[in-house]
Design a protein around this motif. Structure first.
Motif, mmCIF file in Angstrom:
data_model
loop_
_atom_site.group_PDB
_atom_site.id
_atom_site.type_symbol
_atom_site.label_atom_id
_atom_site.label_comp_id
_atom_site.label_asym_id
_atom_site.label_seq_id
_atom_site.Cartn_x
_atom_site.Cartn_y
_atom_site.Cartn_z
ATOM 1 N N THR A 46 0.811 -1.223 0.000
ATOM 2 C CA THR A 46 0.000 0.000 0.000
ATOM 3 C C THR A 46 0.845 1.276 0.000
ATOM 4 O O THR A 46 0.319 2.365 -0.180
ATOM 5 N N ALA A 47 2.148 1.133 0.235
ATOM 6 C CA ALA A 47 3.005 2.325 0.292
ATOM 7 C C ALA A 47 4.447 1.934 0.020
ATOM 8 O O ALA A 47 4.850 0.796 0.295
ATOM 9 N N GLY A 48 5.202 2.885 -0.496
ATOM 10 C CA GLY A 48 6.604 2.622 -0.801
ATOM 11 C C GLY A 48 7.427 2.297 0.430
ATOM 12 O O GLY A 48 8.452 1.607 0.348
ATOM 13 N N ILE A 74 -1.343 -0.523 -4.156
ATOM 14 C CA ILE A 74 -2.766 -0.853 -4.287
ATOM 15 C C ILE A 74 -3.472 -0.484 -2.990
ATOM 16 O O ILE A 74 -3.089 -0.945 -1.916
ATOM 17 N N ARG A 75 -4.448 0.390 -3.101
ATOM 18 C CA ARG A 75 -5.201 0.812 -1.909
ATOM 19 C C ARG A 75 -6.691 0.664 -2.196
ATOM 20 O O ARG A 75 -7.342 1.593 -2.637
ATOM 21 N N THR A 76 -7.221 -0.543 -1.927
ATOM 22 C CA THR A 76 -8.637 -0.738 -2.266
ATOM 23 C C THR A 76 -9.561 -0.051 -1.266
ATOM 24 O O THR A 76 -10.762 0.004 -1.494
ATOM 25 N N GLU A 92 0.975 4.813 -8.928
ATOM 26 C CA GLU A 92 2.429 4.730 -8.807
ATOM 27 C C GLU A 92 2.893 5.817 -7.846
ATOM 28 O O GLU A 92 2.553 6.986 -8.026
ATOM 29 N N MET A 93 3.646 5.393 -6.841
ATOM 30 C CA MET A 93 4.135 6.357 -5.859
ATOM 31 C C MET A 93 5.625 6.616 -6.076
ATOM 32 O O MET A 93 6.431 5.687 -6.123
ATOM 33 N N LEU A 94 5.942 7.897 -6.240
ATOM 34 C CA LEU A 94 7.340 8.284 -6.336
ATOM 35 C C LEU A 94 7.787 8.557 -4.903
ATOM 36 O O LEU A 94 7.171 9.374 -4.210
ATOM 37 N N TRP A 168 -0.586 12.870 10.160
ATOM 38 C CA TRP A 168 0.141 11.793 10.842
ATOM 39 C C TRP A 168 0.093 10.606 9.925
ATOM 40 O O TRP A 168 -0.945 10.331 9.312
ATOM 41 N N TRP A 169 1.185 9.893 9.795
ATOM 42 C CA TRP A 169 1.182 8.760 8.862
ATOM 43 C C TRP A 169 1.794 7.524 9.516
ATOM 44 O O TRP A 169 2.812 7.617 10.178
ATOM 45 N N GLY A 170 1.151 6.392 9.294
ATOM 46 C CA GLY A 170 1.641 5.110 9.785
ATOM 47 C C GLY A 170 1.086 4.846 11.177
ATOM 48 O O GLY A 170 0.424 5.696 11.751
ATOM 49 N N TRP A 207 1.895 15.366 -2.615
ATOM 50 C CA TRP A 207 3.122 14.796 -2.041
ATOM 51 C C TRP A 207 3.039 14.882 -0.522
ATOM 52 O O TRP A 207 2.539 15.881 0.009
ATOM 53 N N ASN A 208 3.513 13.855 0.159
ATOM 54 C CA ASN A 208 3.645 13.994 1.614
ATOM 55 C C ASN A 208 5.029 13.567 2.065
ATOM 56 O O ASN A 208 5.658 12.702 1.460
ATOM 57 N N ASN A 209 5.525 14.260 3.076
ATOM 58 C CA ASN A 209 6.831 13.950 3.651
ATOM 59 C C ASN A 209 6.592 13.545 5.099
ATOM 60 O O ASN A 209 6.171 14.369 5.911
ATOM 61 N N VAL A 210 6.810 12.261 5.390
ATOM 62 C CA VAL A 210 6.552 11.758 6.738
ATOM 63 C C VAL A 210 7.862 11.733 7.514
ATOM 64 O O VAL A 210 8.883 11.251 6.995
ATOM 65 N N PHE A 211 7.805 12.234 8.726
ATOM 66 C CA PHE A 211 9.007 12.235 9.554
ATOM 67 C C PHE A 211 8.883 11.099 10.553
ATOM 68 O O PHE A 211 8.285 11.241 11.622
ATOM 69 N N VAL A 230 13.016 9.943 7.042
ATOM 70 C CA VAL A 230 12.046 10.635 6.189
ATOM 71 C C VAL A 230 11.501 9.616 5.194
ATOM 72 O O VAL A 230 12.252 8.817 4.640
ATOM 73 N N ASP A 231 10.190 9.659 4.982
ATOM 74 C CA ASP A 231 9.532 8.784 4.013
ATOM 75 C C ASP A 231 8.595 9.673 3.212
ATOM 76 O O ASP A 231 7.625 10.200 3.757
ATOM 77 N N THR A 232 8.889 9.873 1.936
ATOM 78 C CA THR A 232 7.976 10.731 1.168
ATOM 79 C C THR A 232 7.247 9.925 0.103
ATOM 80 O O THR A 232 7.731 8.883 -0.349
ATOM 81 N N GLY A 233 6.094 10.411 -0.294
ATOM 82 C CA GLY A 233 5.331 9.749 -1.347
ATOM 83 C C GLY A 233 4.628 10.776 -2.215
ATOM 84 O O GLY A 233 3.881 11.622 -1.711
ATOM 85 N N MET A 234 4.921 10.726 -3.520
ATOM 86 C CA MET A 234 4.267 11.646 -4.456
ATOM 87 C C MET A 234 3.447 10.811 -5.438
ATOM 88 O O MET A 234 3.935 9.812 -5.975
HETATM 89 N N1 GLY Z 1 4.659 8.454 2.312
HETATM 90 C C1 GLY Z 1 3.558 7.851 2.933
HETATM 91 C C2 GLY Z 1 2.451 7.502 1.993
HETATM 92 O O1 GLY Z 1 1.693 8.322 1.556
HETATM 93 O O2 GLY Z 1 2.306 6.368 1.667
#
Ligand code: GLY
Length: 586
Positions: A46-48, A74-76, A92-94, A168-170, A207-211, A230-234
């Motif tokens: 579901t995430a990179g 894949i995020r159903t 597709e997540m960059l 907040w992520w995760g 885009w999000n940048n998770v710390f 750092v975990d980012t997803g675009m």
């Molecule tokens: N970078 C976290 C996410 O959106 O999957």
């Protein structure tokens, strides 16, 4: 000479993104398979960050501390939103990662440079807004991120602070790396940007940048990690749409190629087919086939829903082959493994179409007959009808619910579950215990959500007051949805309290018991029961430990320890005075 505006392709954005992060000393790593291994936290990737969890937790990565890639996700859980301008079940997540290397300042500066510098994407900074974590008792406000944005020239009026729900992520499962994030939004509306991301949908998150600085423990507490990550997803598809000024993602190259194989007509249906078949192609390429068992059942539902939407477009002959071939073509250049498996992917998908095609028409007729037979004041389709559509005609419950919804009807889901359970019991007896159909597995997830709905209902009453009444419920193998009477938007604190209360009772391993009694005794015993009060002489009352008691036909799990970790995914209004919560077990 006029300057033609540039048209961005997805291939170009992918390459440019990786090139940018390579120039910032990131190693480019491959994406992980979209179908996860048995025993994983989720059925699909579901995430990179998911495959990188051990490294976010401190293990050293063989390719260093700076990584970047493209991950198919894949995020159903987003399935209900597919058909709008920006949601997909597969995207597709960059992503770029710092494993204990750079932190907020550098991550934010790199994102800003990539988005706004004319050497890279050259997006207009005046159409961007950002959000940061507002803070609570456990984790303070993220002023460092806000400072970093200010330093880059983002005006204070374009920096918004939100709580847990938004910033907040995760973790992906019950435990694991998580942290506050900062999110970047682009104004896709007409005229000058206005309002804020939480309330104005013209602000589209790109885009999000998770710390990632915490490890969430079993008991819900946060253990600071040994390293700051750092975990980012675009989102690739969204960002290409934004770069080209398109009104919706289906105009981008790789999606336009697919949607244009479908006739004009109901636009939602064209989008749903495009999205679902694309996701199913990725699943088939990863070795999955439709079945009645967890991952395979998700795939089956996507394909069958797409076929049903084909009928809405007036397509009455097989058409999945053509759509899937267009999907494969759109992916061929980037995903060679999809192209090289073209024959097998098409065989898997068309076999499913053939199978469902045989029963679809008859099932639709059966549905129409049952819907027409309802009297004017009965808006609920019997669970037994939904079960017949499922069992005889292969209609996943969600398709029947969607058909019902289109006619202003609802489906008696409790009745469906009851019919399902009694069918299983009969089959078990008939085959002397050798019944091993995947149906059981599908139903187990639904049953878990069913019990969780009781816990949520009670938790809402305890936190918000006992005027809260359940007004409706819809359960799929991926999530529960509960509608209830309540006059106001829930605050972040209230949502957190509800989550905590549900999780507290899951962790207590409470037994779930069933008793039969008269409706009168049930009410006297304090059992909740709001569903139209259409009870016979005897009702079933399900009791969860000393926490919840409801009149209900079941089925339920035997003990709350079977449920997993409860999380509210969304809280919204559906009508005046009615709120809706979607929640998941992770
Ligand atoms: N970078 C976290 C996410 O959106 O999957």
């Amino acid at each position: 000479m006029t300057n033609e505006p540039k048209t961005w392709t997805t291939a170009e954005l992918r390459q440019l993104y990786l090139k940018f992060f390579e120039s910032k000393n990131h190693a480019i790593i491959p994406g992980a398979p979209v179908v996860t291994k048995e025993g994983s936290n989720t059925l699909f990737t579901t995430a990179g960050m998911q495959p990188l969890e051990p490294f976010l937790l401190g293990q050293s990565h063989p390719q260093g501390q700076r990584l970047a890639n493209v991950q198919v996700c894949i995020r159903t859980t987003d399935i209900d939103s597919v058909g709008d301008d920006s949601h997909l079940t597969c995207f597709e997540m960059l992503g770029n990662w710092s494993l204990g290397d750079y932190f907020k300042d550098d991550s934010i500066a790199m994102s800003w440079e990539f988005l706004t510098s004319s050497d890279w994407l050259g997006l207009d900074p005046s159409r961007l807004a950002v959000t940061c974590y507002a803070g609570d008792d456990t984790v303070p406000q993220d002023t460092e991120s806000a400072q970093a944005w200010l330093k880059l020239g983002v005006p204070a009026a374009r920096i918004f602070f939100y709580g847990r729900d938004d910033n907040w992520w995760g973790p992906v499962g019950q435990t694991g790396p998580c942290g506050p994030d900062t999110e970047i939004f682009y104004w896709v509306g007409d005229g000058n940007p206005t309002g804020e991301p939480a309330t104005n949908e013209s602000w589209l998150e790109i885009w999000n940048n998770v710390f990632m600085q915490f490890d969430q423990r079993d008991d819900g507490t946060y253990e600071p990690l040994t390293q700051q990550n750092v975990d980012t997803g675009m989102g690739l598809e969204r960002t290409v749409a934004v770069l080209n000024g398109y009104a919706n993602i289906y105009e981008i190259d790789i999606l336009a190629q697919i949607i244009q194989t479908l006739p004009a007509g109901v636009e939602d249906s064209r989008r749903i087919i495009t999205d679902h078949i694309r996701t199913a192609v990725f699943m088939a390429a990863a070795g999955l086939a439709p079945s009645n068992l967890d991952r395979g059942y998700v795939m089956r539902r996507l394909i069958r829903r797409a076929i049903r939407h084909g009928r809405k477009l007036g397509i009455n002959e097989p058409f999945i082959n053509k759509v899937a071939a267009a999907v494969i073509e759109s992916l061929a250049e980037t995903y060679g493994e999809v192209k090289s498996q073209e024959a097998i992917i098409l065989t898997i998908l068309t076999a499913e179409e053939q199978k469902f095609g045989k029963t679809l028409e008859r099932g639709l007729r059966e549905f129409d007959k049952a819907a027409l037979a309802l009297s004017d004041n009965k808006k609920e389709l019997d669970g037994a009808v939904a079960f017949k559509l499922y069992d005889t005609y292969g209609f996943p419950l969600e398709i029947t619910q969607e058909l019902a919804d289109e006619r202003g009807l609802i489906v008696d889901v409790n009745g469906f579950n009851e019919a399902f359970k009694s069918h299983q019991e009969k089959s078990r007896t008939a085959t002397a215990g050798t019944f091993a159909s995947g149906l059981a597995d599908h139903s187990e997830q639904v049953i878990k959500y069913h019990t969780t709905t009781h816990l949520l209902h009670e938790a809402l009453r305890r936190i918000l007051g006992d005027t809260v009444q359940q007004k409706g419920s819809n359960i799929t193998p991926e999530r529960l949805r509960l509608d209830f009477a309540y006059g106001a938007k829930l605050t972040d604190e209230q949502k957190q309290e509800v989550e905590e209360l549900v999780n507290e009772h899951i962790t207590k391993s409470l037994p779930v018991t069933r008793e039969e009694m008269s409706p009168d005794s049930a009410h006297k015993a304090g059992a909740l029961g709001f569903f139209g009060e259409k009870y016979g002489d005897r009702v079933s009352v399900y009791t969860v430990g000393d926490f919840s008691k409801e009149i209900c036909t079941g089925p339920h799990v035997a003990n709350t320890s079977e449920l997993g970790h409860f999380k509210i995914a969304k809280e919204e209004s559906v009508a005046a005075g009615i709120r809706r919560i979607k929640a998941v077990l992770v």
